[in-house]
Write a protein that holds these residues in place. Structure first.
Motif, PDB file in Angstrom:
ATOM      1  N   ARG A   9       0.827  -1.204   0.000  1.00  0.00           N
ATOM      2  CA  ARG A   9       0.000   0.000   0.000  1.00  0.00           C
ATOM      3  C   ARG A   9       0.866   1.261   0.000  1.00  0.00           C
ATOM      4  O   ARG A   9       0.465   2.293  -0.527  1.00  0.00           O
ATOM      5  CB  ARG A   9      -0.934   0.009   1.207  1.00  0.00           C
ATOM      6  CG  ARG A   9      -2.005  -1.062   1.172  1.00  0.00           C
ATOM      7  CD  ARG A   9      -3.026  -0.820   0.041  1.00  0.00           C
ATOM      8  NE  ARG A   9      -3.588   0.502   0.072  1.00  0.00           N
ATOM      9  CZ  ARG A   9      -4.635   0.858   0.795  1.00  0.00           C
ATOM     10  NH1 ARG A   9      -5.254  -0.034   1.546  1.00  0.00           N
ATOM     11  NH2 ARG A   9      -5.081   2.112   0.762  1.00  0.00           N
ATOM     12  N   LEU A  90      -2.496   3.227  -9.354  1.00  0.00           N
ATOM     13  CA  LEU A  90      -3.750   2.502  -9.259  1.00  0.00           C
ATOM     14  C   LEU A  90      -3.816   1.403 -10.302  1.00  0.00           C
ATOM     15  O   LEU A  90      -3.459   1.605 -11.462  1.00  0.00           O
ATOM     16  CB  LEU A  90      -4.926   3.457  -9.477  1.00  0.00           C
ATOM     17  CG  LEU A  90      -5.168   4.493  -8.393  1.00  0.00           C
ATOM     18  CD1 LEU A  90      -6.121   5.567  -8.893  1.00  0.00           C
ATOM     19  CD2 LEU A  90      -5.717   3.860  -7.140  1.00  0.00           C
ATOM     20  N   PHE A 105     -11.383  -0.560  -9.433  1.00  0.00           N
ATOM     21  CA  PHE A 105     -10.058  -0.114  -8.999  1.00  0.00           C
ATOM     22  C   PHE A 105      -9.636  -0.739  -7.683  1.00  0.00           C
ATOM     23  O   PHE A 105     -10.462  -0.987  -6.792  1.00  0.00           O
ATOM     24  CB  PHE A 105     -10.054   1.415  -8.821  1.00  0.00           C
ATOM     25  CG  PHE A 105     -10.039   2.165 -10.114  1.00  0.00           C
ATOM     26  CD1 PHE A 105     -11.196   2.350 -10.851  1.00  0.00           C
ATOM     27  CD2 PHE A 105      -8.850   2.687 -10.614  1.00  0.00           C
ATOM     28  CE1 PHE A 105     -11.181   3.041 -12.061  1.00  0.00           C
ATOM     29  CE2 PHE A 105      -8.825   3.385 -11.815  1.00  0.00           C
ATOM     30  CZ  PHE A 105      -9.986   3.551 -12.539  1.00  0.00           C
ATOM     31  N   GLY A 106      -8.328  -0.938  -7.556  1.00  0.00           N
ATOM     32  CA  GLY A 106      -7.741  -1.270  -6.285  1.00  0.00           C
ATOM     33  C   GLY A 106      -7.496  -0.012  -5.457  1.00  0.00           C
ATOM     34  O   GLY A 106      -7.714   1.107  -5.949  1.00  0.00           O
ATOM     35  N   PRO A 107      -7.007  -0.177  -4.219  1.00  0.00           N
ATOM     36  CA  PRO A 107      -6.801   0.983  -3.338  1.00  0.00           C
ATOM     37  C   PRO A 107      -5.562   1.790  -3.663  1.00  0.00           C
ATOM     38  O   PRO A 107      -5.402   2.898  -3.156  1.00  0.00           O
ATOM     39  CB  PRO A 107      -6.685   0.351  -1.950  1.00  0.00           C
ATOM     40  CG  PRO A 107      -6.165  -1.017  -2.226  1.00  0.00           C
ATOM     41  CD  PRO A 107      -6.752  -1.438  -3.531  1.00  0.00           C
ATOM     42  N   GLY A 108      -4.684   1.232  -4.488  1.00  0.00           N
ATOM     43  CA  GLY A 108      -3.504   1.988  -4.890  1.00  0.00           C
ATOM     44  C   GLY A 108      -2.282   1.700  -4.042  1.00  0.00           C
ATOM     45  O   GLY A 108      -2.369   1.205  -2.914  1.00  0.00           O
TER      46      GLY A 108
ATOM     47  N   TYR B  36     -16.966   8.693 -11.079  1.00  0.00           N
ATOM     48  CA  TYR B  36     -16.362   7.834 -10.074  1.00  0.00           C
ATOM     49  C   TYR B  36     -16.126   8.663  -8.815  1.00  0.00           C
ATOM     50  O   TYR B  36     -15.906   9.871  -8.871  1.00  0.00           O
ATOM     51  CB  TYR B  36     -15.013   7.290 -10.546  1.00  0.00           C
ATOM     52  CG  TYR B  36     -15.086   6.113 -11.489  1.00  0.00           C
ATOM     53  CD1 TYR B  36     -15.364   6.293 -12.843  1.00  0.00           C
ATOM     54  CD2 TYR B  36     -14.868   4.815 -11.034  1.00  0.00           C
ATOM     55  CE1 TYR B  36     -15.421   5.213 -13.705  1.00  0.00           C
ATOM     56  CE2 TYR B  36     -14.912   3.725 -11.897  1.00  0.00           C
ATOM     57  CZ  TYR B  36     -15.193   3.940 -13.231  1.00  0.00           C
ATOM     58  OH  TYR B  36     -15.244   2.857 -14.086  1.00  0.00           O
ATOM     59  N   GLN B  38     -13.757   8.766  -5.136  1.00  0.00           N
ATOM     60  CA  GLN B  38     -12.595   8.244  -4.417  1.00  0.00           C
ATOM     61  C   GLN B  38     -12.650   8.740  -2.978  1.00  0.00           C
ATOM     62  O   GLN B  38     -12.428   9.928  -2.709  1.00  0.00           O
ATOM     63  CB  GLN B  38     -11.294   8.689  -5.088  1.00  0.00           C
ATOM     64  CG  GLN B  38     -10.049   8.071  -4.474  1.00  0.00           C
ATOM     65  CD  GLN B  38      -8.784   8.453  -5.225  1.00  0.00           C
ATOM     66  OE1 GLN B  38      -8.683   9.540  -5.793  1.00  0.00           O
ATOM     67  NE2 GLN B  38      -7.813   7.560  -5.243  1.00  0.00           N
ATOM     68  N   ASN B  41      -7.925   7.552   1.002  1.00  0.00           N
ATOM     69  CA  ASN B  41      -7.093   6.343   1.098  1.00  0.00           C
ATOM     70  C   ASN B  41      -7.711   5.120   0.433  1.00  0.00           C
ATOM     71  O   ASN B  41      -7.432   3.982   0.828  1.00  0.00           O
ATOM     72  CB  ASN B  41      -6.771   6.024   2.565  1.00  0.00           C
ATOM     73  CG  ASN B  41      -6.019   7.165   3.231  1.00  0.00           C
ATOM     74  OD1 ASN B  41      -5.076   7.706   2.670  1.00  0.00           O
ATOM     75  ND2 ASN B  41      -6.475   7.561   4.406  1.00  0.00           N
ATOM     76  N   GLN B  42      -8.542   5.356  -0.559  1.00  0.00           N
ATOM     77  CA  GLN B  42      -9.151   4.250  -1.278  1.00  0.00           C
ATOM     78  C   GLN B  42      -8.998   4.442  -2.780  1.00  0.00           C
ATOM     79  O   GLN B  42      -8.613   5.511  -3.254  1.00  0.00           O
ATOM     80  CB  GLN B  42     -10.641   4.132  -0.918  1.00  0.00           C
ATOM     81  CG  GLN B  42     -10.896   3.745   0.523  1.00  0.00           C
ATOM     82  CD  GLN B  42     -12.356   3.478   0.780  1.00  0.00           C
ATOM     83  OE1 GLN B  42     -13.094   3.040  -0.096  1.00  0.00           O
ATOM     84  NE2 GLN B  42     -12.788   3.735   2.004  1.00  0.00           N
ATOM     85  N   GLY B  43      -9.307   3.389  -3.524  1.00  0.00           N
ATOM     86  CA  GLY B  43      -9.341   3.492  -4.975  1.00  0.00           C
ATOM     87  C   GLY B  43     -10.634   4.133  -5.443  1.00  0.00           C
ATOM     88  O   GLY B  43     -11.447   4.586  -4.640  1.00  0.00           O
ATOM     89  N   LEU B  44     -10.824   4.177  -6.750  1.00  0.00           N
ATOM     90  CA  LEU B  44     -12.020   4.795  -7.312  1.00  0.00           C
ATOM     91  C   LEU B  44     -13.152   3.773  -7.404  1.00  0.00           C
ATOM     92  O   LEU B  44     -12.926   2.592  -7.659  1.00  0.00           O
ATOM     93  CB  LEU B  44     -11.725   5.348  -8.717  1.00  0.00           C
ATOM     94  CG  LEU B  44     -11.015   6.684  -8.785  1.00  0.00           C
ATOM     95  CD1 LEU B  44      -9.556   6.565  -8.396  1.00  0.00           C
ATOM     96  CD2 LEU B  44     -11.133   7.273 -10.186  1.00  0.00           C
ATOM     97  N   LEU B  46     -17.217   3.286  -9.037  1.00  0.00           N
ATOM     98  CA  LEU B  46     -18.205   3.837  -9.952  1.00  0.00           C
ATOM     99  C   LEU B  46     -19.443   4.319  -9.192  1.00  0.00           C
ATOM    100  O   LEU B  46     -20.035   3.597  -8.403  1.00  0.00           O
ATOM    101  CB  LEU B  46     -18.618   2.789 -10.980  1.00  0.00           C
ATOM    102  CG  LEU B  46     -19.634   3.257 -12.020  1.00  0.00           C
ATOM    103  CD1 LEU B  46     -18.978   4.250 -12.980  1.00  0.00           C
ATOM    104  CD2 LEU B  46     -20.207   2.075 -12.794  1.00  0.00           C
TER     105      LEU B  46
END
Lengths: 114, 113
Positions: A9, A90, A105-108, B36, B38, B41-44, B46
């Motif tokens: 992460r 990402l 998407f993942g959390p990055g 989208y 966000q 601290n998370q991804g995107l 929909l």
């Protein structure tokens, strides 16, 4: 585990290091993507794989090297990076690379290059 | 080539007030439009998408957006925001010539108590 996962992460690396980012999707998708997210800029698409074949490389410097061993896993290998490469990376997946498919998407991975 | 403009980088709004986040795109050919979100601290994730049909699209968490072809806009709205809506919101567009999503720079929604 469900969805799209990314490890690590957070990553701090020096300019001479070599590291890899890992992405795994548990959605049965066939397309996977790497994006770079920098503050106050649009997401930048880096690489696209569809059925394990690379279909896009958007003029990404060679210090970034993707690898897609199967439809569920995607790696981004990093070497001799520059401080301006610091960003959130990402990973995303979709059923395939069709216009109307939703990307998940993942959390990055938050990357800092010293 | 397509481009997407999100006119506001930040939108502060009081809790329970309505909000509109603006998105304009450049091309008038057939487009597919996405919003989208966000969270920190998370991804995107929909929120909603317009592919065809009704120009008013409803999404998750009480959000909706209206596709306006003549104004090349796809603004996102919510009648009453909650503190949990604090996030960054991204508009994206694609079309049949290229499956890639073209992204806006994002709008941070700041909810004031």
């Amino acid at each position: 585990e469900t969805g799209v996962t990314q490890t690590p992460r957070h990553l701090v690396m020096g300019m001479t290091n070599k590291k890899s980012l890992k992405c795994e999707q548990h959605l049965g998708h066939n397309a996977m993507y790497w994006y770079k997210q920098s503050a106050k800029k649009p997401l930048e698409l880096m690489f696209v794989y569809n059925f394990k074949e690379q279909t896009e490389n958007n003029s990404v410097p060679s210090r970034f090297s993707p690898e897609c061993p199967n439809s569920s896993h995607l790696f981004l290998h990093l070497h001799t990076l520059q401080p301006e490469d610091s960003a959130l990376y990402l990973c995303a997946s979709s059923q395939e690379t069709r216009t109307t498919n939703t990307q998940y998407f993942g959390p990055g991975t938050r990357l800092t290059v010293l | 080539a397509q481009s997407v403009t999100q006119l506001d980088s930040q939108v502060p709004v009081f809790e329970e007030a309505p909000v509109e986040l603006r998105c304009n795109y450049s091309s008038s050919v057939s487009v597919y439009l996405f919003w989208y979100v966000q969270y920190p601290n998370q991804g995107l994730q929909l929120l909603l998408k317009y592919l065809s049909g009704s120009t008013l699209v409803k999404g998750i968490n009480g959000f909706e957006a209206e596709f306006n072809k003549s104004q090349t806009s796809f603004h996102l709205r919510k009648p009453s925001v909650h503190i949990s809506d604090t996030a960054e919101y991204f508009c994206a567009v694609s079309d049949d010539s290229n499956y890639q999503l073209i992204w806006g720079a994002g709008t941070k929604l700041i909810i004031k108590p």
